[in-house]
Design an enzyme around this catalytic site. Structure first.
Site, PDB file in Angstrom:
ATOM      1  N   TYR A 212       0.862  -1.190   0.000  1.00 53.93           N
ATOM      2  CA  TYR A 212       0.000   0.000   0.000  1.00 53.93           C
ATOM      3  C   TYR A 212       0.892   1.231   0.000  1.00 53.93           C
ATOM      4  O   TYR A 212       1.832   1.328   0.803  1.00 53.93           O
ATOM      5  CB  TYR A 212      -0.899   0.000   1.244  1.00 53.93           C
ATOM      6  CG  TYR A 212      -1.824   1.197   1.333  1.00 53.93           C
ATOM      7  CD1 TYR A 212      -2.866   1.363   0.427  1.00 53.93           C
ATOM      8  CD2 TYR A 212      -1.660   2.159   2.323  1.00 53.93           C
ATOM      9  CE1 TYR A 212      -3.712   2.457   0.506  1.00 53.93           C
ATOM     10  CE2 TYR A 212      -2.514   3.257   2.421  1.00 53.93           C
ATOM     11  CZ  TYR A 212      -3.537   3.403   1.511  1.00 53.93           C
ATOM     12  OH  TYR A 212      -4.379   4.481   1.587  1.00 53.93           O
TER      13      TYR A 212
ATOM     14  N   ASP B 279       9.456   2.842  -0.051  1.00 54.04           N
ATOM     15  CA  ASP B 279       8.405   3.505   0.717  1.00 54.04           C
ATOM     16  C   ASP B 279       8.586   3.148   2.193  1.00 54.04           C
ATOM     17  O   ASP B 279       8.355   2.016   2.611  1.00 54.04           O
ATOM     18  CB  ASP B 279       7.034   3.057   0.196  1.00 54.04           C
ATOM     19  CG  ASP B 279       5.888   3.784   0.875  1.00 54.04           C
ATOM     20  OD1 ASP B 279       6.135   4.527   1.844  1.00 54.04           O
ATOM     21  OD2 ASP B 279       4.731   3.591   0.436  1.00 54.04           O
TER      22      ASP B 279
ATOM     23  N   LYS C  93       3.945   9.322   8.796  1.00 49.71           N
ATOM     24  CA  LYS C  93       3.643   8.836  10.147  1.00 49.71           C
ATOM     25  C   LYS C  93       4.607   9.395  11.202  1.00 49.71           C
ATOM     26  O   LYS C  93       4.448  10.529  11.630  1.00 49.71           O
ATOM     27  CB  LYS C  93       3.581   7.314  10.148  1.00 49.71           C
ATOM     28  CG  LYS C  93       2.458   6.805   9.194  1.00 49.71           C
ATOM     29  CD  LYS C  93       2.247   5.321   9.284  1.00 49.71           C
ATOM     30  CE  LYS C  93       1.258   4.815   8.248  1.00 49.71           C
ATOM     31  NZ  LYS C  93      -0.133   4.956   8.599  1.00 49.71           N
TER      32      LYS C  93
HETATM   33  C1  LIG Z   1       3.714   2.196   3.229  1.00 49.92           C
HETATM   34  C2  LIG Z   1       2.715   3.305   3.145  1.00 49.92           C
HETATM   35  N1  LIG Z   1       2.819   4.217   2.158  1.00 49.92           N
HETATM   36  C3  LIG Z   1       1.937   5.223   2.045  1.00 49.92           C
HETATM   37  C4  LIG Z   1       0.914   5.378   2.941  1.00 49.92           C
HETATM   38  C5  LIG Z   1      -0.049   6.515   2.775  1.00 49.92           C
HETATM   39  O1  LIG Z   1       0.116   7.456   3.783  1.00 49.92           O
HETATM   40  P1  LIG Z   1      -1.075   8.459   4.143  1.00 49.92           P
HETATM   41  O2  LIG Z   1      -2.147   7.640   4.772  1.00 49.92           O
HETATM   42  O3  LIG Z   1      -0.436   9.442   5.081  1.00 49.92           O
HETATM   43  O4  LIG Z   1      -1.506   9.100   2.867  1.00 49.92           O
HETATM   44  C6  LIG Z   1       0.761   4.469   3.973  1.00 49.92           C
HETATM   45  C7  LIG Z   1      -0.340   4.598   4.940  1.00 49.92           C
HETATM   46  O5  LIG Z   1      -0.607   3.724   5.669  1.00 49.92           O
HETATM   47  C8  LIG Z   1       1.688   3.406   4.088  1.00 49.92           C
HETATM   48  O6  LIG Z   1       1.586   2.481   5.061  1.00 49.92           O
HETATM   49  N1  LIG Z   2      -1.472   0.698   7.434  1.00 46.96           N
HETATM   50  C1  LIG Z   2      -2.458   1.400   6.762  1.00 46.96           C
HETATM   51  C2  LIG Z   2      -2.686   2.731   7.312  1.00 46.96           C
HETATM   52  O1  LIG Z   2      -2.009   3.153   8.217  1.00 46.96           O
HETATM   53  C3  LIG Z   2      -3.766   3.490   6.714  1.00 46.96           C
HETATM   54  C4  LIG Z   2      -4.245   4.570   7.559  1.00 46.96           C
HETATM   55  C5  LIG Z   2      -5.456   5.181   6.919  1.00 46.96           C
HETATM   56  O2  LIG Z   2      -5.635   5.081   5.696  1.00 46.96           O
HETATM   57  O3  LIG Z   2      -6.259   5.742   7.655  1.00 46.96           O
END
Ligand SMILES: Cc1ncc(COP(=O)(O)O)c(C=O)c1O
Ligand SMILES: NCC(=O)CCC(=O)O
Length: 467
Positions: free
Chosen positions: A171, A266, A300
């Site tokens: 993701y 990422d 994060k």
């Molecule tokens: C690996 C990774 N990349 C990108 C994102 C997207 O970040 P955001 O939710 O701040 O848009 C997430 C969110 O969980 C993530 O886990």
């Molecule tokens: N591991 C996945 C996320 O942290 C997603 C958070 C969100 O989309 O609210």
């Protein structure tokens, strides 16, 4: 190392005043959460502003939280939980860490933003570069989605090539091109991708199985001169935790570079969390000299709980960004002074002691989970990547390697386990596909509270598996 004491100042789990229900109680009131959920659903699609917050895959009443302190969160009905969600990652030091709160308060008192640069922006960039020498220039954005979207735009701009490779189950946020076979909420809700993405856009992303270097090489050979970049989670953490096989990252970088493509690692979830320099910091130790990804994305932890993310990497690539180069990216709130202050306070307080503590807490938690599930006869695997962990229910004599492996897990056992843990006073991600997060405030006492909830949850999972 012992996790006897939460790191000082991080406000470890305490029973907040105001008659909270004792954690460990078999049931807890949810009247106010249910009322708020109904009110939210009347005005917000699904009652949530991000799908992962809904209890779609586990059912029941999503809790509305009103307070967090150290390792605990308290819901609207006054029930306190040990928190293993950590705001989905940012709460590295624990909730409402005094140094972070104070930094944000001070920044707020000086003005919420100016649409002009503030010194904290380069200080935060310096802090990132100090931990990640591969990162030569940094740009701050507001979300992980923007960070990966911009990194891909740079890759296309710099190479003049159209296609991007991603791995199934990874993701990278919710930009159009990256939603195919994505983990996190899409995995949780069983969505193969998103409606509203044009066929033309979808066709520009090639989705490959993770940990499969032959598939990668084949993709490069089938699309000569067309692939701008490979984007990969440095350790997959959105289909549960699934670290790269030994040699996979090295092979990926070699293969991409041999075909003139860039590598975007990422670290939005793993960055400054899996270890002090993210999961790459762990892998870097065994990498041949000079072999490195070209661009990194962060989120994060780097924003300390406020909306901030970042991308960075090779100077020549980052200099493609406007105003120096032809690749455009902007943002009214990019480098916002409150978010920068929260990120700086978090990283500056996340020293080696904190990372040792996080590792010890994750180890202790993993042992407790392993013991309880084994004692109850539950088929499972505890998955690890640095300080991150997750639990995979089902028969896995061999470690899973990719999304297909993870998709055959026993989600009914997860559901039963999740609800029993919640009833036992432990807040887990409401999904079988998400990571568990510990913080500097997760000490022995907190892990002990989780351990108390585990036997009943393990029995519930065992019953679900037997059904
Ligand atoms: C690996 C990774 N990349 C990108 C994102 C997207 O970040 P955001 O939710 O701040 O848009 C997430 C969110 O969980 C993530 O886990
Ligand atoms: N591991 C996945 C996320 O942290 C997603 C958070 C969100 O989309 O609210």
């Amino acid at each position: 190392m012992s996790v006897t004491q939460g790191i000082s100042g991080s406000g470890s789990a305490t029973t907040a005043p105001g008659a909270p229900t004792a954690p460990g109680a078999p049931t807890a009131p949810t009247a106010l959460s249910a009322e708020y959920a109904a009110r939210a659903a009347a005005v917000i699609p699904g009652g949530v502003n991000s799908p992962v917050r809904a209890f779609g895959s586990v059912g029941g009443t999503p809790r509305f939280f009103v307070r967090g302190s150290g390792a605990s969160v308290t819901d609207a009905d006054g029930t306190e939980y040990v928190d293993l969600v950590g705001a989905w990652g940012p709460a590295l030091l624990g909730h409402a860490h005094p140094a972070v709160v104070e930094a944000v308060q001070q920044a707020a008192a000086n003005g919420l933003g100016f649409g002009a640069s503030v010194p904290g922006e380069y200080e935060l960039a310096d802090e990132i570069i100090r931990r990640m020498p591969e990162v030569e220039l940094v740009r701050l954005v507001s979300t992980g989605t923007e960070a990966t979207m911009t990194a891909i735009r740079i890759a296309r701009g710099a190479t003049g090539r159209p296609l991007v490779i991603k791995f199934a189950g990874h993701y990278h946020g919710h930009s159009d091109g990256l939603l195919a076979a994505a983990g996190s909420g899409l995995a949780t809700f069983g969505l193969p991708g998103s409606a509203g993405v044009t066929a033309e856009t979808a066709a520009q992303t090639l989705v490959l199985p993770y940990n499969d270097l032959a598939a990668l090489e084949h993709a490069f050979q089938s699309h000569p001169g067309q692939i701008a970049a490979v984007i990969t989670e440095s350790a997959a953490a959105n289909m549960g935790i699934l670290p790269p096989d030994p040699g996979f990252t090295e092979g990926l970088i070699r293969s991409a570079h041999a075909h003139g493509a860039l590598v975007i690692t990422d670290e939005v979830l793993t960055g400054f969390r899996a270890g002090s320099a993210g999961y790459w910091g762990i892998e870097r130790e065994t990498m041949p000299d000079g072999l490195r990804p070209d661009l990194f994305t962060f989120g994060k932890v780097v924003g300390g709980g406020l909306p901030l993310a970042a991308l960075g990497g090779r100077r020549d690539l980052m200099e493609q960004l406007a105003p120096l180069g032809p690749v455009y990216q902007g943002g009214t709130l990019s480098g916002n002074p409150l978010a920068v202050a929260a990120g700086l306070a978090t990283l500056r307080n996340a020293d080696a002691t904190v990372y040792d503590h996080l590792a010890a807490a994750a180890d202790a938690l993993a042992v407790e989970v392993e013991d309880a599930l084994t004692a109850a006869g539950v088929a499972h695997r505890v998955q690890r990547a640095g300080t991150l962990l997750s639990v995979l229910f089902g028969d896995y004599p061999v470690a899973p390697a990719n999304y297909d492996d993870v998709l055959r897990q026993d989600t009914a056992a997860h559901r039963a386990f999740f609800h029993a843990m919640l009833a036992g006073g432990v807040n887990l991600p409401p999904s079988a596909f998400e990571a568990w997060f510990v913080s500097a405030a997760h000490d022995d006492r907190v892990i002990g509270r989780v351990a108390e909830a585990l036997p009943a949850a393990a029995r519930a999972a065992a019953a679900a598996q037997a059904a």
